[in-house]
Design an enzyme around this catalytic site. Structure first.
Site, PDB file in Angstrom:
ATOM      1  N   PRO A  66      29.998  43.829  23.975  1.00  0.00           N
ATOM      2  CA  PRO A  66      28.835  43.603  25.041  1.00  0.00           C
ATOM      3  C   PRO A  66      27.565  43.263  24.549  1.00  0.00           C
ATOM      4  O   PRO A  66      26.935  42.487  25.060  1.00  0.00           O
ATOM      5  CB  PRO A  66      28.615  45.359  25.368  1.00  0.00           C
ATOM      6  N   THR A  96      27.883  37.427  23.689  1.00  0.00           N
ATOM      7  CA  THR A  96      26.583  36.834  24.146  1.00  0.00           C
ATOM      8  C   THR A  96      25.679  37.882  23.719  1.00  0.00           C
ATOM      9  O   THR A  96      25.275  38.801  24.084  1.00  0.00           O
ATOM     10  CB  THR A  96      26.181  36.658  25.759  1.00  0.00           C
ATOM     11  N   LYS A 171      23.393  29.030  24.451  1.00  0.00           N
ATOM     12  CA  LYS A 171      23.656  29.607  25.673  1.00  0.00           C
ATOM     13  C   LYS A 171      22.430  30.058  26.321  1.00  0.00           C
ATOM     14  O   LYS A 171      22.327  30.124  27.537  1.00  0.00           O
ATOM     15  CB  LYS A 171      24.589  30.922  25.126  1.00  0.00           C
TER      16      LYS A 171
HETATM   17  P1  NAD Z   1      33.109  44.350  29.059  1.00  0.00           P
HETATM   18  O1  NAD Z   1      32.022  45.497  29.091  1.00  0.00           O
HETATM   19  O2  NAD Z   1      34.092  44.394  30.052  1.00  0.00           O
HETATM   20  O3  NAD Z   1      33.969  44.417  27.687  1.00  0.00           O
HETATM   21  C1  NAD Z   1      33.369  45.046  26.466  1.00  0.00           C
HETATM   22  C2  NAD Z   1      34.847  45.747  25.587  1.00  0.00           C
HETATM   23  O4  NAD Z   1      34.219  45.835  24.145  1.00  0.00           O
HETATM   24  C3  NAD Z   1      34.960  47.038  26.124  1.00  0.00           C
HETATM   25  O5  NAD Z   1      36.327  46.994  26.502  1.00  0.00           O
HETATM   26  C4  NAD Z   1      34.657  47.835  25.109  1.00  0.00           C
HETATM   27  O6  NAD Z   1      35.375  49.018  25.125  1.00  0.00           O
HETATM   28  C5  NAD Z   1      34.605  47.137  23.843  1.00  0.00           C
HETATM   29  N1  NAD Z   1      34.080  47.779  22.650  1.00  0.00           N
HETATM   30  C6  NAD Z   1      32.730  47.946  22.570  1.00  0.00           C
HETATM   31  N2  NAD Z   1      32.203  48.541  21.503  1.00  0.00           N
HETATM   32  C7  NAD Z   1      33.432  48.355  20.874  1.00  0.00           C
HETATM   33  C8  NAD Z   1      33.877  48.695  19.353  1.00  0.00           C
HETATM   34  N3  NAD Z   1      32.966  49.264  18.454  1.00  0.00           N
HETATM   35  N4  NAD Z   1      35.190  48.419  18.910  1.00  0.00           N
HETATM   36  C9  NAD Z   1      36.024  47.899  19.597  1.00  0.00           C
HETATM   37  N5  NAD Z   1      35.736  47.596  21.201  1.00  0.00           N
HETATM   38  C10 NAD Z   1      34.499  47.737  21.897  1.00  0.00           C
HETATM   39  O7  NAD Z   1      32.322  43.272  28.798  1.00  0.00           O
HETATM   40  P2  NAD Z   1      32.765  41.569  29.052  1.00  0.00           P
HETATM   41  O8  NAD Z   1      32.331  41.307  30.670  1.00  0.00           O
HETATM   42  O9  NAD Z   1      33.943  41.492  28.705  1.00  0.00           O
HETATM   43  O10 NAD Z   1      31.738  40.900  28.282  1.00  0.00           O
HETATM   44  C11 NAD Z   1      31.773  40.632  27.077  1.00  0.00           C
HETATM   45  C12 NAD Z   1      30.703  39.636  26.467  1.00  0.00           C
HETATM   46  O11 NAD Z   1      30.680  38.601  27.097  1.00  0.00           O
HETATM   47  C13 NAD Z   1      29.239  40.153  26.698  1.00  0.00           C
HETATM   48  O12 NAD Z   1      28.439  39.784  25.377  1.00  0.00           O
HETATM   49  C14 NAD Z   1      28.889  39.173  27.814  1.00  0.00           C
HETATM   50  O13 NAD Z   1      27.781  39.048  28.226  1.00  0.00           O
HETATM   51  C15 NAD Z   1      29.499  37.857  27.502  1.00  0.00           C
HETATM   52  N6  NAD Z   1      30.025  37.140  29.109  1.00  0.00           N
HETATM   53  C16 NAD Z   1      30.491  38.069  29.794  1.00  0.00           C
HETATM   54  C17 NAD Z   1      30.919  37.017  30.915  1.00  0.00           C
HETATM   55  C18 NAD Z   1      31.243  37.504  32.256  1.00  0.00           C
HETATM   56  O14 NAD Z   1      31.377  37.000  33.403  1.00  0.00           O
HETATM   57  N7  NAD Z   1      31.785  39.011  32.362  1.00  0.00           N
HETATM   58  C19 NAD Z   1      30.608  35.752  31.168  1.00  0.00           C
HETATM   59  C20 NAD Z   1      30.194  34.978  29.897  1.00  0.00           C
HETATM   60  C21 NAD Z   1      29.650  35.998  28.726  1.00  0.00           C
END
Ligand code: NAD
Length: 294
Positions: A66, A96, A171
Site C-alpha cells: 500500500p 506507489t 509516476k
Molecule cells: P491493496 O490494499 O488491494 O493490496 C495491498 C496488499 O498488501 C494487501 O493484500 C495487504 O494484505 C498486503 N500487505 C500489506 N502489508 C503487508 C506485509 N507487511 N506483508 C505482506 N503483505 C502485506 O492495494 P492495491 O490496490 O493492490 O495497490 C497496491 C499498490 O499499487 C499501492 O501502492 C497503490 O497506490 C498502487 N496502485 C494501485 C492501483 C489501483 O488501481 N488499485 C493502480 C496503480 C497503482
C-alpha cells in the site's frame, strides 16, 4: 523461467502474480491476508509463511504494497528482507510510494550489492489483469536489463526513468498531470453544457482540436458521452478518488522536496481533497465533474 517471490497480493498484486504464474515462472507468494494467498495457490503459486521464506532461493523479489511505511518495514533494518537476501537477487518494488523511501531502500540495497528498482505502474486493476501495465523504473542500467525480463510478463510498456527513486518521480509527475487534465476537461465540458452545447458534440470538437487529451479520449467524465467510461456507470471505479488523493500527496511531496512551486498540482490536490471529504473517496476520480457542477 525464473524463480520469483511476490509479496502483497491485493487488487493489483493478485492479478500481477497470477500473470507470472501463467507465463511459466515458479512463483512463491506471501500476504498478510490468508484469503489473498489462497487465491494465488488456486492459480498455481506456492504459498510461504513469511516474506523471508518466500524469498529463499529465488531470482527475483517483487512487492506490491500500500504505502512507503509498508515497503520500509518489509525491506529495511536488521530483521528486514534485504539483510536476508543473496546479492544475486533482483528486487523490484512496484508499489506507489514516496520517492524518498524508494531512494532509501535503493541505497540500502546498493550497500549490500543487491540490484533494486522502484517500478511503480500506470494502469489499474483491469490493466494488471490483462498484463498491459506500464512500468516506470528507477535503478541502475544493469538492474533494468534484468527487471525487463520479468516485468514484460505483466506489462507492455517498460521505461527506465533514471536512478533509484526516479520511477516514483515519473509516476508523481504523470498522476499530477492526469488530475489537472481531468479537472480541466470537466470544466470545459460543463461550461459548454451550461451554454447549450451537447457534451457529446463538444467532446468531438475538442478531440479534433488542441484540447485533445487522455481524459477526453478514453475516459470522458460527462455521463452518457462514452458508454464504457465510469461516468456512464454511476462513477463506479475505475480509479478511486482516494487513490488520486494519495498520488497527489506524493507528487506534492516531490515538489516540496525539490523547492518547486506547482500551483496547478496544489489546486488539483485541494479540489480532490474536498471531493473526498464530501464522501466521494470510493467513487471514480472523474466524478470531480459533480463538484464543479455544484
Ligand atoms: P491493496 O490494499 O488491494 O493490496 C495491498 C496488499 O498488501 C494487501 O493484500 C495487504 O494484505 C498486503 N500487505 C500489506 N502489508 C503487508 C506485509 N507487511 N506483508 C505482506 N503483505 C502485506 O492495494 P492495491 O490496490 O493492490 O495497490 C497496491 C499498490 O499499487 C499501492 O501502492 C497503490 O497506490 C498502487 N496502485 C494501485 C492501483 C489501483 O488501481 N488499485 C493502480 C496503480 C497503482
Amino acid at each position: 523461467m525464473a524463480k520469483v517471490a511476490f509479496i502483497g497480493l491485493g487488487n493489483m498484486g493478485g492479478p500481477m502474480a497470477t500473470n507470472l504464474v501463467k507465463a511459466g515462472h515458479e512463483v512463491t507468494v506471501f500476504d498478510l491476508s490468508e484469503a489473498a494467498c489462497e487465491q494465488l495457490r488456486a492459480a498455481g503459486a506456492a504459498v510461504a509463511e513469511s516474506a523471508g521464506a518466500a524469498a529463499a532461493g529465488v531470482d527475483y523479489v517483487l512487492s506490491m504494497l500500500p504505502a512507503g511505511k509498508h515497503v520500509a518495514a518489509i525491506y529495511l533494518g536488521d530483521e528486514g528482507l534485504l539483510a536476508q537476501l543473496d546479492a544475486s537477487i533482483t528486487v523490484l518494488d512496484c508499489s506507489t510510494i514516496d520517492a524518498a523511501t524508494a531512494r532509501r531502500v535503493g541505497e540500502a540495497a546498493a550497500e549490500l550489492g543487491i540490484g533494486f528498482m522502484d517500478s511503480p505502474v500506470s494502469g489499474g486493476v483491469a490493466a494488471a489483469a490483462a498484463g498491459t501495465l506500464a512500468f516506470m523504473c528507477g535503478g541502475s542500467a544493469e538492474t533494468f536489463a534484468r527487471a525487463r525480463l520479468i516485468l514484460a510478463d505483466m506489462g507492455k510498456n517498460i521505461f527506465h526513468a533514471g536512478p533509484a527513486g526516479a520511477g516514483q518521480v515519473a509516476k508523481g509527475c504523470n498522476n499530477m498531470l492526469l488530475a489537472i487534465h481531468m479537472i480541466g476537461t470537466c470544466e470545459a465540458l460543463e461550461m459548454g453544457a451550461r451554454n447549450g452545447l451537447d457534451p457529446k458534440v463538444l467532446s468531438e470538437i475538442m478531440l479534433a482540436s488542441s484540447g485533445r487529451n487522455w481524459s477526453l479520449e478514453v475516459y470522458n467524465p460527462y455521463p452518457g458521452v462514452m458508454e464504457n467510461a465510469p461516468a456512464s456507470n454511476g462513477y463506479k471505479p475505475g480509479f478511486m478518488v482516494d487513490l488520486m488523493v494519495k498520488d497527489l500527496g506524493l507528487a506534492l511531496e516531490i515538489a516540496e522536496q525539490s523547492s518547486f512551486n506547482n500551483p496547478m498540482g496544489q489546486l488539483a490536490q485541494e479540489l480532490y481533497r474536498q471531493h473526498q471529504q464530501d464522501g466521494n473517496g470510493e467513487r471514480d476520480f472523474s466524478s470531480i465533474l459533480e463538484k464543479l457542477r455544484s
